[in-house]
Motif scaffolding. Structure first.
Motif, PDB file in Angstrom:
ATOM      1  N   ALA A   1      44.226  62.807  12.137  1.00 32.47           N
ATOM      2  CA  ALA A   1      45.136  62.353  13.191  1.00 32.47           C
ATOM      3  C   ALA A   1      45.159  60.836  13.246  1.00 32.47           C
ATOM      4  O   ALA A   1      44.286  60.163  12.699  1.00 32.47           O
ATOM      5  CB  ALA A   1      44.688  62.914  14.540  1.00 32.47           C
ATOM      6  N   GLU A   2      46.156  60.324  13.946  1.00 31.81           N
ATOM      7  CA  GLU A   2      46.250  58.892  14.194  1.00 31.81           C
ATOM      8  C   GLU A   2      45.618  58.610  15.552  1.00 31.81           C
ATOM      9  O   GLU A   2      45.913  59.299  16.531  1.00 31.81           O
ATOM     10  CB  GLU A   2      47.712  58.449  14.198  1.00 31.81           C
ATOM     11  N   LEU A   3      44.757  57.607  15.600  1.00 28.25           N
ATOM     12  CA  LEU A   3      44.131  57.251  16.869  1.00 28.25           C
ATOM     13  C   LEU A   3      45.167  56.615  17.792  1.00 28.25           C
ATOM     14  O   LEU A   3      45.962  55.789  17.358  1.00 28.25           O
ATOM     15  CB  LEU A   3      42.958  56.290  16.646  1.00 28.25           C
ATOM     16  N   LYS A  41      29.005  63.209  14.528  1.00 28.57           N
ATOM     17  CA  LYS A  41      28.832  63.314  13.072  1.00 28.57           C
ATOM     18  C   LYS A  41      29.346  62.038  12.438  1.00 28.57           C
ATOM     19  O   LYS A  41      30.280  61.402  12.938  1.00 28.57           O
ATOM     20  CB  LYS A  41      29.606  64.505  12.494  1.00 28.57           C
ATOM     21  N   CYS A  42      28.723  61.695  11.315  1.00 25.77           N
ATOM     22  CA  CYS A  42      29.164  60.559  10.521  1.00 25.77           C
ATOM     23  C   CYS A  42      30.470  60.946   9.822  1.00 25.77           C
ATOM     24  O   CYS A  42      30.542  61.981   9.173  1.00 25.77           O
ATOM     25  CB  CYS A  42      28.099  60.183   9.500  1.00 25.77           C
ATOM     26  N   SER A  43      31.471  60.103   9.958  1.00 27.58           N
ATOM     27  CA  SER A  43      32.768  60.369   9.330  1.00 27.58           C
ATOM     28  C   SER A  43      32.691  60.344   7.808  1.00 27.58           C
ATOM     29  O   SER A  43      33.495  60.973   7.132  1.00 27.58           O
ATOM     30  CB  SER A  43      33.796  59.342   9.800  1.00 27.58           C
ATOM     31  N   GLU A  44      31.717  59.613   7.270  1.00 22.68           N
ATOM     32  CA  GLU A  44      31.581  59.508   5.814  1.00 22.68           C
ATOM     33  C   GLU A  44      30.670  60.579   5.230  1.00 22.68           C
ATOM     34  O   GLU A  44      31.047  61.300   4.331  1.00 22.68           O
ATOM     35  CB  GLU A  44      31.070  58.121   5.440  1.00 22.68           C
ATOM     36  N   SER A  45      29.439  60.694   5.760  1.00 25.34           N
ATOM     37  CA  SER A  45      28.453  61.618   5.188  1.00 25.34           C
ATOM     38  C   SER A  45      28.513  63.018   5.782  1.00 25.34           C
ATOM     39  O   SER A  45      27.948  63.946   5.228  1.00 25.34           O
ATOM     40  CB  SER A  45      27.046  61.059   5.380  1.00 25.34           C
ATOM     41  N   LYS A  46      29.167  63.169   6.935  1.00 24.16           N
ATOM     42  CA  LYS A  46      29.247  64.438   7.679  1.00 24.16           C
ATOM     43  C   LYS A  46      27.906  64.857   8.275  1.00 24.16           C
ATOM     44  O   LYS A  46      27.748  65.978   8.731  1.00 24.16           O
ATOM     45  CB  LYS A  46      29.805  65.587   6.822  1.00 24.16           C
ATOM     46  N   LYS A  47      26.919  63.943   8.282  1.00 22.28           N
ATOM     47  CA  LYS A  47      25.603  64.249   8.852  1.00 22.28           C
ATOM     48  C   LYS A  47      25.625  64.047  10.365  1.00 22.28           C
ATOM     49  O   LYS A  47      26.351  63.203  10.891  1.00 22.28           O
ATOM     50  CB  LYS A  47      24.535  63.360   8.229  1.00 22.28           C
ATOM     51  N   ASP A  77      34.782  53.194  12.226  1.00 21.17           N
ATOM     52  CA  ASP A  77      34.540  51.809  11.804  1.00 21.17           C
ATOM     53  C   ASP A  77      35.295  50.779  12.636  1.00 21.17           C
ATOM     54  O   ASP A  77      35.113  49.584  12.472  1.00 21.17           O
ATOM     55  CB  ASP A  77      34.859  51.628  10.317  1.00 21.17           C
ATOM     56  N   GLY A  78      36.141  51.222  13.536  1.00 17.35           N
ATOM     57  CA  GLY A  78      36.885  50.307  14.386  1.00 17.35           C
ATOM     58  C   GLY A  78      38.184  49.814  13.778  1.00 17.35           C
ATOM     59  O   GLY A  78      38.935  49.091  14.430  1.00 17.35           O
ATOM     60  N   ASN A  79      38.463  50.184  12.539  1.00 13.21           N
ATOM     61  CA  ASN A  79      39.657  49.696  11.849  1.00 13.21           C
ATOM     62  C   ASN A  79      40.654  50.782  11.492  1.00 13.21           C
ATOM     63  O   ASN A  79      41.851  50.599  11.653  1.00 13.21           O
ATOM     64  CB  ASN A  79      39.263  48.942  10.575  1.00 13.21           C
ATOM     65  N   LYS A  80      40.172  51.881  10.963  1.00 14.53           N
ATOM     66  CA  LYS A  80      41.073  52.940  10.495  1.00 14.53           C
ATOM     67  C   LYS A  80      41.866  53.527  11.658  1.00 14.53           C
ATOM     68  O   LYS A  80      41.302  53.850  12.695  1.00 14.53           O
ATOM     69  CB  LYS A  80      40.274  54.055   9.819  1.00 14.53           C
ATOM     70  N   GLN A  81      43.154  53.652  11.462  1.00 13.34           N
ATOM     71  CA  GLN A  81      44.001  54.270  12.482  1.00 13.34           C
ATOM     72  C   GLN A  81      44.232  55.752  12.191  1.00 13.34           C
ATOM     73  O   GLN A  81      44.502  56.520  13.094  1.00 13.34           O
ATOM     74  CB  GLN A  81      45.334  53.535  12.588  1.00 13.34           C
ATOM     75  N   ILE A  82      44.111  56.132  10.917  1.00 11.05           N
ATOM     76  CA  ILE A  82      44.197  57.541  10.526  1.00 11.05           C
ATOM     77  C   ILE A  82      42.772  57.999  10.224  1.00 11.05           C
ATOM     78  O   ILE A  82      42.108  57.433   9.355  1.00 11.05           O
ATOM     79  CB  ILE A  82      45.086  57.740   9.276  1.00 11.05           C
ATOM     80  N   VAL A  83      42.301  58.993  10.960  1.00 14.37           N
ATOM     81  CA  VAL A  83      40.919  59.454  10.828  1.00 14.37           C
ATOM     82  C   VAL A  83      40.885  60.957  10.594  1.00 14.37           C
ATOM     83  O   VAL A  83      41.810  61.677  10.961  1.00 14.37           O
ATOM     84  CB  VAL A  83      40.086  59.095  12.085  1.00 14.37           C
ATOM     85  N   THR A  84      39.801  61.419   9.994  1.00 19.03           N
ATOM     86  CA  THR A  84      39.582  62.843   9.768  1.00 19.03           C
ATOM     87  C   THR A  84      38.279  63.243  10.452  1.00 19.03           C
ATOM     88  O   THR A  84      37.246  62.599  10.267  1.00 19.03           O
ATOM     89  CB  THR A  84      39.508  63.161   8.260  1.00 19.03           C
TER      90      THR A  84
END
Length: 110
Positions: free
Chosen positions: A102-104, A11-17, A87-94
């Motif tokens: 969580a933190e990667l 799923k897309c982390s932004e659009s949830k699609k 995106d390869g940058n965010k360390q905290i993701v949902t």
């Protein structure tokens, strides 16, 4: 020689699609993700993409276009067992599937 491929659902982390990620076996214990495409969740489940398991080293293909919605070039595996674009940058993701944050901690190894 026949190429071994597998499709996993994400799923897309932004659009949830929902979208599919195509993996190609490039060695005895190595896979490369090479393509991503939009797909409806119902179609992905019908095709069995929600049951895909890949074990081994996973590498990004040079022509991988990224998420079909936000163009992120990577992905992460949530503790719920589902893939999400990253995106390869965010360390905290949902997680777009279960909503957990969580933190990667490292690269996906299988």
């Amino acid at each position: 020689m026949e190429v071994e491929v597998a499709i996993a659902i994400s799923k897309c982390s932004e659009s949830k699609k929902t979208f599919g990620i195509r993996f190609e076996r490039t060695g005895p214990n190595q896979w490369e993700f090479t393509w991503a495409f939009a797909i409806k969740a119902e179609s992905a489940k019908r095709e069995g993409y929600d049951k895909t398991v890949i074990r081994g080293d996973i590498l990004k293909g040079i022509n991988y276009p990224g998420c079909p919605y936000c163009k992120s070039g990577g992905f992460f595996l949530c503790g719920c067992g589902k893939l999400n674009c990253w995106d390869g940058n965010k360390q905290i993701v949902t997680c777009a599937w279960c909503g957990n944050t969580a933190e990667l901690s490292g690269a996906i190894e299988e």
